[in-house]
Design an enzyme around this catalytic site. Structure first.
Site, short mmCIF file in Angstrom:
data_model
loop_
_atom_site.label_atom_id
_atom_site.label_comp_id
_atom_site.label_asym_id
_atom_site.label_seq_id
_atom_site.Cartn_x
_atom_site.Cartn_y
_atom_site.Cartn_z
N LYS A 263 0.82 -1.21 0.00
CA LYS A 263 0.00 0.00 0.00
C LYS A 263 0.86 1.27 0.00
O LYS A 263 2.07 1.21 0.27
CB LYS A 263 -0.94 -0.04 1.20
CG LYS A 263 -1.94 -1.22 1.14
CD LYS A 263 -2.94 -1.14 2.29
CE LYS A 263 -3.94 -2.28 2.20
NZ LYS A 263 -5.00 -2.17 3.25
N TYR B 149 -12.40 -1.70 -3.81
CA TYR B 149 -12.92 -1.84 -2.45
C TYR B 149 -14.44 -1.69 -2.38
O TYR B 149 -14.99 -1.40 -1.32
CB TYR B 149 -12.24 -0.84 -1.52
CG TYR B 149 -10.86 -1.27 -1.07
CD1 TYR B 149 -10.69 -2.38 -0.23
CD2 TYR B 149 -9.72 -0.59 -1.49
CE1 TYR B 149 -9.44 -2.78 0.18
CE2 TYR B 149 -8.45 -0.99 -1.06
CZ TYR B 149 -8.32 -2.09 -0.23
OH TYR B 149 -7.08 -2.49 0.20
N ASN C 279 -2.09 0.30 6.53
CA ASN C 279 -1.60 -0.93 7.16
C ASN C 279 -0.71 -1.77 6.24
O ASN C 279 -0.69 -3.00 6.31
CB ASN C 279 -2.76 -1.74 7.75
CG ASN C 279 -3.78 -2.15 6.71
OD1 ASN C 279 -3.63 -1.85 5.54
ND2 ASN C 279 -4.82 -2.85 7.14
N HIS D 276 -2.14 -5.43 1.51
CA HIS D 276 -3.44 -6.07 1.33
C HIS D 276 -3.22 -7.56 1.12
O HIS D 276 -2.23 -7.96 0.51
CB HIS D 276 -4.13 -5.49 0.08
CG HIS D 276 -5.29 -6.32 -0.39
ND1 HIS D 276 -6.54 -6.22 0.18
CD2 HIS D 276 -5.38 -7.28 -1.34
CE1 HIS D 276 -7.36 -7.08 -0.42
NE2 HIS D 276 -6.67 -7.73 -1.34
N GLU E 252 -9.46 -10.33 -7.71
CA GLU E 252 -8.51 -9.23 -7.52
C GLU E 252 -7.32 -9.34 -8.47
O GLU E 252 -6.85 -8.35 -9.01
CB GLU E 252 -8.07 -9.19 -6.06
CG GLU E 252 -9.22 -8.79 -5.13
CD GLU E 252 -8.93 -9.00 -3.65
OE1 GLU E 252 -9.83 -8.73 -2.84
OE2 GLU E 252 -7.80 -9.42 -3.30
P1 ATP Z 1 -7.17 -5.87 3.22
O1 ATP Z 1 -8.49 -6.21 2.54
O2 ATP Z 1 -6.59 -4.55 2.78
O3 ATP Z 1 -6.19 -7.00 3.16
P2 ATP Z 1 -8.31 -6.61 5.73
O4 ATP Z 1 -8.95 -7.73 4.98
O5 ATP Z 1 -7.43 -6.97 6.90
O6 ATP Z 1 -7.46 -5.69 4.77
P3 ATP Z 1 -10.80 -5.20 5.55
O7 ATP Z 1 -11.87 -5.31 6.58
O8 ATP Z 1 -10.96 -5.91 4.24
O9 ATP Z 1 -9.41 -5.60 6.23
O10 ATP Z 1 -10.59 -3.65 5.27
C1 ATP Z 1 -9.95 -3.20 4.07
C2 ATP Z 1 -9.02 -2.06 4.41
O11 ATP Z 1 -9.80 -0.95 4.88
C3 ATP Z 1 -8.05 -2.33 5.58
O12 ATP Z 1 -6.91 -3.02 5.20
C4 ATP Z 1 -7.72 -0.92 6.02
O13 ATP Z 1 -6.78 -0.30 5.11
C5 ATP Z 1 -9.07 -0.23 5.87
N1 ATP Z 1 -9.83 -0.27 7.13
C6 ATP Z 1 -10.44 -1.36 7.67
N2 ATP Z 1 -11.05 -1.05 8.83
C7 ATP Z 1 -10.83 0.28 9.01
C8 ATP Z 1 -11.22 1.22 10.02
N3 ATP Z 1 -11.95 0.85 11.05
N4 ATP Z 1 -10.81 2.50 9.86
C9 ATP Z 1 -10.09 2.90 8.78
N5 ATP Z 1 -9.69 2.06 7.80
C10 ATP Z 1 -10.06 0.77 7.90
MG MG Z 2 -10.04 -7.41 3.17
#
Ligand code: ATP
Ligand code: MG
Length: 140
Positions: A11, A51, A114, A117, A128
């Site tokens: 990211k 997303y 974070n 992904h 994806e």
């Molecule tokens: P990713 O899909 O990016 O691998 P993930 O599966 O761990 O992450 P998801 O629930 O799919 O988490 O959320 C997608 C992305 O949205 C997260 O990686 C983060 O960048 C962002 N995100 C998730 N929760 C929050 C939150 N509470 N506040 C801000 N950003 C968030």
């Molecule tokens: Mg996710």
């Protein structure tokens, strides 16, 4: 259908901090083989499409702005049990909850920024990967 493939993005926070090489090293050392890879930058619209599943979540607009704020690296990775093993390697969404030694624990700045992904299912890994790469851009 299990494919033994997952999809990842390094990211914007990790890319701009110069951590792409270190993250790719951890990924390769964990046994993942790179099947396709490119550096690119999402537009707000393409981030929104990627997303889309989160479009009702309160953080969706911020997430799309953040994910289009700078370059990323997108990659398809291959390993037995790829989706699950990669989620273990990256750690919990919130780096505060991520296990020691995981990519997010080491490199993530916040729950949003974070670092990486990782696909959450074989089905989404295929969707994806297809979002970013045509057949000619990947190995096999
Ligand atoms: P990713 O899909 O990016 O691998 P993930 O599966 O761990 O992450 P998801 O629930 O799919 O988490 O959320 C997608 C992305 O949205 C997260 O990686 C983060 O960048 C962002 N995100 C998730 N929760 C929050 C939150 N509470 N506040 C801000 N950003 C968030
Ligand atoms: Mg996710």
């Amino acid at each position: 259908m299990a494919t033994n493939r997952t999809f990842t993005m390094i990211k914007p926070d990790a890319f701009s901090a110069g951590n792409s090489g270190a993250i790719l090293k951890m990924i390769e050392e964990a046994g993942f083989k790179i099947i396709a890879m490119k550096a690119t930058q999402l537009t707000p619209a393409t981030a929104g499409k990627f997303y889309e599943v989160h479009k009702e979540r309160p953080f969706y607009a911020d997430l799309c702005a953040y994910m289009s704020s700078g370059p990323i690296i997108a990659a398809i990775l291959e390993k037995e049990n790829a989706v699950e093993d990669f989620r273990k390697l990256i750690g919990a969404t919130n780096p505060a909850d991520a296990a020691e030694g995981t990519i997010r624990k080491i490199f993530a700045k916040s729950i949003e920024a974070n670092a990486v992904h990782g696909s959450d299912s074989d089905e989404n890994a295929a969707i994806e990967g297809n979002f970013y790469f045509s057949q000619i851009e990947r190995i096999g």
